[in-house]
Design a protein around this motif. Structure first.
Motif: not given
Length: 359
Positions: A76-77, A108-111, A334-337
């Protein structure tokens, strides 16, 4: 019930670190020492019914997450658990070799736009709410039901206390009766007989504690002298705001509050420090794909904590920074999730290796 001493005694800890201001580099001499960590349940307890996702001390400044819960929060970041993976080496208390497989960059992601930046926005709202409480405190005496009651006078209305004083009536002389089909409107009767033979009950049972107006039995043929309106919604809203203020007053951190009062800028400086820390970390994550827990902007953050900026200036700059963060994530590589399947495989791998080592 599993406790943190139990985790240490039974050798269940995978990772333990000093967190919070000491990890960020924004600590002061009086700063608390917060501990965070990750533990793993013994095999029998993990497979049984009593799964324990988290263990904390009474003050919640020492928190340990079970390995599965830790990975769930990473996916869930969650800023708190991601920051564990970026802990500066001088703040690491213990790291089991198996824990080295967890790296912040793999999660790490766009979350992070949501988990870091939106949390920071919530902190801005909190700062605004505190600013309002400090600058517009509730009066020390609680208002009563009667402060929300008005009596009709001609085409207008007067506060009931004013009406009673001007008419020369005592509240105990008065009786109220419902007016059919009209909510919170009451006919007012006044007993002017010798010794008040009508026995009206007054307007409220007790001026300080009553939560509603009081109705009386009215003899047939009596004529109301006026009509009283009780602003029930206004009273209810007032009670909620007053209660929230008192709860804040009771629970506020006295040291932080005194710091807020002393620096004279009327905002929670530590709260605003975290706003900028979170937003700047979010922008760094979006642009570089890296997590920097030990803050390179330490001196700026400490200036905020010392109250060297005006409140409105900080809020304006924070709002502008939110827009920069949004723009950075819109073009981020960054990836979405996070990669859920890879995270689950890592979780299984570490757990199996741990249990195999215990046999």
């Amino acid at each position: 019930m599993l406790t943190i001493p139990d985790l240490r005694q039974r050798g269940l800890i995978l990772f333990e670190a000093i967190s919070g201001s000491r990890a960020y580099g924004t600590n002061l001499p009086h700063s608390d020492t917060d501990l965070k960590g990750v533990f793993i349940l013994p095999e029998t307890e993990f497979y049984g019914l009593a799964y324990v996702p988290q263990v904390a001390n009474d003050t919640n400044d020492e928190v340990f997450y079970e390995l599965r819960r830790f990975v769930e929060l990473l996916l869930k970041n969650n800023p708190t658990v991601l920051e564990l993976l970026g802990t500066p080496e001088d703040c690491v208390v213990y790291r089991h070799p198996l824990f080295a497989a967890f790296r912040a960059e793999d999660f790490l992601s766009k979350l992070c736009r949501q988990s870091f930046a939106e949390y920071a926005v919530a902190q801005i709202r909190k700062a605004r709410g505190l600013n309002k409480k400090i600058n517009h405190p509730e009066p020390p005496a609680r208002k009563s039901v009667l402060d929300f009651c008005y009596v009709t006078v001609g085409a207008g209305a007067q506060p009931v206390a004013t009406w009673l004083e001007r008419r020369g009536y005592a509240a105990a002389q008065c009786g109220l009766a419902n007016v059919n089909h009209l909510t919170d409107l009451y006919a007012v009767f006044v007993d002017e007989t010798p010794e008040q033979r009508h026995g009206y009950r007054g307007l409220v049972r007790d001026a300080e504690t009553s939560q509603d107006v009081l109705l009386s039995a009215v003899p047939k043929g009596e004529v109301p002298v006026a009509y009283l309106s009780f602003n029930r919604n206004g009273y209810s809203t007032y009670c909620r705001v007053f209660r929230e203020y008192k709860e804040w007053e009771q629970k506020r951190n006295s040291e932080r509050y005194q710091n807020t009062v002393q620096h004279g800028k009327n905002y929670d400086a530590k709260n605003m420090l975290h706003v900028f820390r979170l937003l700047r970390m979010a922008e760094e994550i979006a642009r570089t794909g890296r997590l920097h827990v030990r803050r390179p902007d330490r001196e700026f953050l400490l200036q905020i904590r010392r109250g060297e900026f005006e409140y409105e200036q900080l809020v304006t700059e924070a709002d502008a920074l939110v827009e920069q963060v949004e723009a950075a994530f819109a073009t981020s590589a960054l990836p979405e999730t996070p990669a859920r399947q890879a995270a689950e495989a890592l979780l299984v791998q570490v757990r199996r290796a741990w249990y195999a080592g215990q046999k």
